[in-house]
Design an enzyme around this catalytic site. Sequence first.
Site, PDB file in Angstrom:
ATOM      1  N   CYS A 264     -22.210  28.510 -19.426  1.00 19.69           N
ATOM      2  CA  CYS A 264     -23.447  27.845 -19.004  1.00 19.69           C
ATOM      3  C   CYS A 264     -24.085  27.136 -20.211  1.00 19.69           C
ATOM      4  CB  CYS A 264     -24.381  28.857 -18.343  1.00 19.69           C
ATOM      5  SG  CYS A 264     -25.819  28.126 -17.538  1.00 19.69           S
ATOM      6  N   VAL A 265     -25.359  27.382 -20.488  1.00 19.43           N
ATOM      7  CA  VAL A 265     -26.012  26.730 -21.620  1.00 19.43           C
ATOM      8  C   VAL A 265     -25.352  27.135 -22.934  1.00 19.43           C
ATOM      9  CG1 VAL A 265     -28.201  26.392 -22.825  1.00 19.43           C
ATOM     10  CG2 VAL A 265     -28.182  26.655 -20.350  1.00 19.43           C
TER      11      VAL A 265
END
Length: 536
Positions: A264-265
């Site tokens: 993800c991030v």
Amino acid sequence: MQQMAHLPQISPDALAELQSDYLKQATALWNASLGHGEAAAVGDRRFAAAEWRANPAAHFMSQLYLLNARTLGQMAAAVEADDKTKARIRFAVQQFVDAVSPSNYLALNPEALQAALDSKGETLTRGMQHLWDDVQRGHVSQTDESAFEVGKNVATTAGSIVFENALFQLIEYAPLTPQVHTRPFLLVPPCINKYYILDLQPDNSLIRYAVSQGHRVFVVSWRNPDDEVKALTWDDYIEQGGIQAIRVVQAISGQDKINALGFCVGGTILATALGVLAARGEQPAASLTLLTTLLDFADNGILDIFVDEASVRLREATLGPDAPQGPQLLHGQELATTFSFLRPNDLVWNYVVGNYLKGESPPAFDLLYWNGDSTNLPGPMYCWYLRHTYLQNELKEPGKLTVCGEPLDLSAIAAPVYIYGSREDHIVPWQAAYRSTQIFKGRKRFVMGASGHIAGVINPPAKGKRSHWIARGAALPADPEAWLQGATEHPGSWWTDWSAWLASHAGPLKPAPKTPGNRQYKSIEPAPGRYVKVKA
């Protein structure tokens, strides 16, 4: 009137058709309620209990609500406007529709009323106590939070903290095999959640799985920011976070090349860090894995509706480095609430009804415990991220951004890349994850898994659940749908495919280290460490 002419509208013909259909269905529903027709079956689990059908008024009300909900949804879909405006209208309408469901209100919920009568009011007493407890917590409880403790029954894979700074602790995990691959393996999780989604339980831990496959595994455990670090920037997360973690793993392992994974991030941070290092003439990654990661922010599903110039400027004015009161924190509960309302029936109203109206205690569920263990973000870092990714989509453009003093070009990363997207992901749509294949120039492999943002990633092979898709050839066309047409579905987890790919880049085996760290980086404390236990 001129301003009104530019507002989103529904064409007269479409509106007339919707009105006609509504009247027909409403008439049929009324006739059925009077016994002149066959009552439609309720296909919505909110109204599936026997009490809804046993009470004619409640059954009629639930059916009328569902008809109104469908019609409002059709009206939202018929609005003539640009795509973003239509998406915002659909989202707002759906929030309203979900909130006004008769099941959400005690006086209109026959199931909750019957439970109150049967228990002589005990369910109402318990519900009020649950409500008061949640007011004090600051959020709707989704699970029995007292059932879990980080390091006791979640995040239990054995390891040691071998480095820490103001931004993260680095965990080195104890080997589970007599030999390990020469190249170490670094995992960078998202900083908007805590890392232990990758280590919930031994039987579904991606971390433990990697250790069991003979990798020397290191994981970044991000600090839960407080006022002391509220001024940290995106550059700080790259230099003091991603790059520093790479440096320490290189130093402890004695290897110039490492395998790295970003989720993800965390994948966005890791790719940016590798891009900065590439600009400095360094290529530390032997391989790069990106799980549900955004690098091209052209079309990101539901999250796009929250971002425009006005909303970003508001964030910059209240949280950013130049805010009148100085940099501030984006509090974790605000993020958690936003993500919950992306699926309000499942993550909000379901618990309002169960916890408060029926007086039920939510069951113990480790995934929802993790979901509620929110984290803060430094305002300057968050504002930079919003503007340059979601709003302006500059991360993918070579040389457009300067990060840590270097012109950023992600295509300069020379490592082979394994890119994964989840088919039902509403946070990082698989098509958005796929677009990363067009950024990198080296060898690439894309795999799509079933299910959503979390369940698709956390899918251990032993469970035998779900499936994944792999293209028959190596071609990665620009259009994600073209790739899907040439992909073949395979039963079970994608982990085995990825494990074989990772092993091919991990180097030969050697005896596993007997102790964590090295002379420079000694063990500080046992995993999972202090940082992950700090509450927002």
